[in-house]
Design a protein around this motif. Sequence first.
Motif, PDB file in Angstrom:
ATOM      1  N   LEU A   1      20.449 -18.778  -4.822  1.00  7.49           N
ATOM      2  CA  LEU A   1      19.598 -18.823  -3.798  1.00  7.49           C
ATOM      3  C   LEU A   1      18.919 -18.084  -3.154  1.00  7.49           C
ATOM      4  CD1 LEU A   1      22.787 -20.209  -2.575  1.00  7.49           C
ATOM      5  CD2 LEU A   1      20.561 -21.565  -3.445  1.00  7.49           C
ATOM      6  N   SER A   2      18.847 -16.215  -3.478  1.00  7.66           N
ATOM      7  CA  SER A   2      17.967 -15.531  -3.551  1.00  7.66           C
ATOM      8  C   SER A   2      16.202 -15.123  -3.412  1.00  7.66           C
ATOM      9  CB  SER A   2      18.695 -14.455  -2.861  1.00  7.66           C
ATOM     10  OG  SER A   2      19.427 -14.094  -4.919  1.00  7.66           O
ATOM     11  N   GLY A   3      16.717 -15.399  -5.120  1.00  8.60           N
ATOM     12  CA  GLY A   3      15.618 -15.770  -5.421  1.00  8.60           C
ATOM     13  C   GLY A   3      14.531 -16.636  -5.404  1.00  8.60           C
ATOM     14  N   LEU A   4      15.730 -17.885  -4.363  1.00  8.19           N
ATOM     15  CA  LEU A   4      13.944 -18.755  -4.738  1.00  8.19           C
ATOM     16  C   LEU A   4      13.558 -18.616  -2.924  1.00  8.19           C
ATOM     17  CD1 LEU A   4      16.313 -22.777  -5.207  1.00  8.19           C
ATOM     18  CD2 LEU A   4      14.308 -21.861  -6.525  1.00  8.19           C
ATOM     19  N   GLU A   5      14.812 -17.607  -2.514  1.00  8.98           N
ATOM     20  CA  GLU A   5      14.109 -17.026  -1.177  1.00  8.98           C
ATOM     21  C   GLU A   5      12.874 -15.932  -1.252  1.00  8.98           C
ATOM     22  OE1 GLU A   5      16.338 -14.317   3.082  1.00  8.98           O
ATOM     23  OE2 GLU A   5      17.004 -14.749   0.587  1.00  8.98           O
ATOM     24  N   ARG A   6      13.008 -15.097  -2.117  1.00  9.69           N
ATOM     25  CA  ARG A   6      11.824 -14.621  -2.088  1.00  9.69           C
ATOM     26  C   ARG A   6      10.714 -14.945  -2.605  1.00  9.69           C
ATOM     27  NH1 ARG A   6      16.223 -11.230  -4.312  1.00  9.69           N
ATOM     28  NH2 ARG A   6      15.988 -12.268  -6.510  1.00  9.69           N
TER      29      ARG A   6
ATOM     30  N   ARG B   1      16.172 -17.652   4.264  1.00  9.08           N
ATOM     31  CA  ARG B   1      17.989 -18.008   3.588  1.00  9.08           C
ATOM     32  C   ARG B   1      18.296 -19.975   4.222  1.00  9.08           C
ATOM     33  NH1 ARG B   1      20.907 -16.304  -0.368  1.00  9.08           N
ATOM     34  NH2 ARG B   1      22.105 -17.599  -0.658  1.00  9.08           N
ATOM     35  N   SER B   2      18.144 -19.505   5.290  1.00 10.99           N
ATOM     36  CA  SER B   2      18.679 -21.025   5.900  1.00 10.99           C
ATOM     37  C   SER B   2      18.134 -22.184   5.621  1.00 10.99           C
ATOM     38  CB  SER B   2      19.163 -21.127   7.415  1.00 10.99           C
ATOM     39  OG  SER B   2      17.533 -20.586   7.743  1.00 10.99           O
TER      40      SER B   2
ATOM     41  N   ILE C   1      18.045 -27.190   1.847  1.00 11.85           N
ATOM     42  CA  ILE C   1      17.276 -27.875   0.866  1.00 11.85           C
ATOM     43  C   ILE C   1      17.753 -27.479  -0.564  1.00 11.85           C
ATOM     44  CG2 ILE C   1      15.153 -27.406  -0.741  1.00 11.85           C
ATOM     45  CD1 ILE C   1      13.947 -26.311   1.921  1.00 11.85           C
ATOM     46  N   THR C   2      18.515 -26.778  -1.032  1.00  9.07           N
ATOM     47  CA  THR C   2      19.159 -27.303  -2.249  1.00  9.07           C
ATOM     48  C   THR C   2      20.488 -28.178  -1.765  1.00  9.07           C
ATOM     49  OG1 THR C   2      20.429 -25.074  -1.352  1.00  9.07           O
ATOM     50  CG2 THR C   2      18.598 -25.287  -3.189  1.00  9.07           C
TER      51      THR C   2
END
Length: 634
Positions: free
Chosen positions: A50-55, A61-62, A67-68
């Motif tokens: 999830l942090s990778g998707l944020e980047r 992040r929220s 979304i996920t």
Amino acid sequence: MPSNVAPAPGTGTSSAAGAEAAVPAEAVTPLIRGIAVLRRLTDADGVSSLSGLERSTGLARSTVDRITATLARRGYVRLDGRDAVLAPRLMELGNAYLAALRLPRLLDAHADALADELDESVSLAVGDQDGIRFIHQATRRRAMSLSFRIGDLLPAERTAPGPLFATEWGDREWARWRERRAADPEDRGFPAVPARSRPIEYGEDDRNDEKDRIGANRTNGKDARDLVDGKDLAGGKELRVGKDLTVGKGRTAGGPEEPGADRGARRLPTLGDDFEQRTAEAREAGWALDDQLIEPGLVALSMPVREAGRIACVVSVVSHTSRHTAADLRDTLLPRLRKAVAAMERELREAQHAESATPTPRTAAPSGLAVWTGASKQELGREFIESLARGLTVITAFGEGRAELNLTEVAQATGLARATARRALITLEHLGYVTAHDRVFRLTPRVLGLGFPPLSRTSLAEIAAPHLTELSQRLHDSVSLAVLTGDEIQYTGRVSTSRVMSVHITIGTRLPAYPTALGRVMLADLPEPPLTELLPLTPRTITDPARLKAVLDRVREEGYALVDEELEVGLRSVAVPVRERGGRVVAAVNVAMHSSRRTPEECVAEVLPELRAAVGRIEEDLWVAGRFRRVPRT
């Protein structure tokens, strides 16, 4: 027939940036963001933290979490700890495009037959802007085999189908191609192919000679028109160049030097520089070759399949230089490829005639979206994004017999209000997933880029794995998946418990089918099950063929098998079959335990309902994943 090329934001970085700056006022922002997450997951081969998707998306992040969570509720992703994993049900988006396209249903069998006849890999591809996307792959299992997947996007200039599609391009398509080449000089926007930073390969002794020959050929009045199938007719050496080949900074071959040019800089031609010339040759010849443009060793021969005068798709025979050179591929296989293409075109004509005679109703029954979104919103609260779920559902409104829909038909098929459906369509058109013409909408090949490539290679064991884990955790017993191989079962999936006394069997283990619950539910589906050599493994093992046949008849009727201490004393198991879309049994799932854990009656009352529910979820995913491809059993 409408063109497969979508006039939407291009694959190049500059086009994408331009599209981002021109978001329509009525676009649905959560839908744009949700699709961005799906694309990043696809580029990451189906899994990302999830942090990778944020980047990678630049979203908060929220926002990524919401979304996920929505995609997980939809069944499109699975949340595994801190990771988001694409789930097979996401393939229903790509299935909607493939069903609307009709081509896989009509032509896949022809491609498979050609692959069997030639013992080579065969693919079907459609054009997607200035690239191509695969819609079918019939691959050969070899140590060196084709690794492209359904939905993979390749740059047109580095493929055999590309020049054929480019024969139908206009000025706008060529301008977009040149813009993308300039913005993405190493093809980084195409993760399925190696970068094109490497020059075209030459023999070491020929490198300096080739540079001189480019200039010499110009001096002697030769240009790329003197090159046939990549060979200089005079010199006989391979050379892939185009008329406008750049040979130095600020300088084109045969052209004036631009101001600021570096006179000392020279380079060999890079992959795709000769694309315009290859397109001209493909237009004249009616076929095209790929001589190691994707990567060294890969060669392909392609021909277009036409419908109503336009290219519907391109069929390619793909091989390796250890088996065929490009020229040998052409000389040996072109006649058989022409025959296969003729059969495909005949199939399309007959289908079009049949469809004209008995038109299919274009609207589908409402999807029940309103009820589902209401329940999801109540359960997840603000973590559920209704507009994202609704927008993705619009894609599934399309399908077989529903290739082109107007706004009213989309609203009826999804159960959405016209205004909501309209905003979703505007957003999808902006992103390049639908096209609009005369108030009629149509999906584009880009839909296949939403998870289809990494999911198109998913095996049955991978589909079943999360469901097996969930079932084992629910029942606190060992759960297994197995397939039938002759008169034996082979374990392909397994989740064990950590009890002091538990069933320990590893993946790959083979056991006789007749004394196991897994084997019996699969044997019961066969018209003539092998019932020879029935050895007594325990005092309770059934060894009489007539009695075992009666047991299998009962298993077939009841839909499950319970075996009590016939394989091993103290071992009790219950199993149900896993069926593919056509109803054929392809595998089985069981729950196994020590006989002291539950009585046979408790197995039927407590375990069987949970087991059937889990297998139902496996079958739902399998039916989606297997609609347009063969799902490997192991």
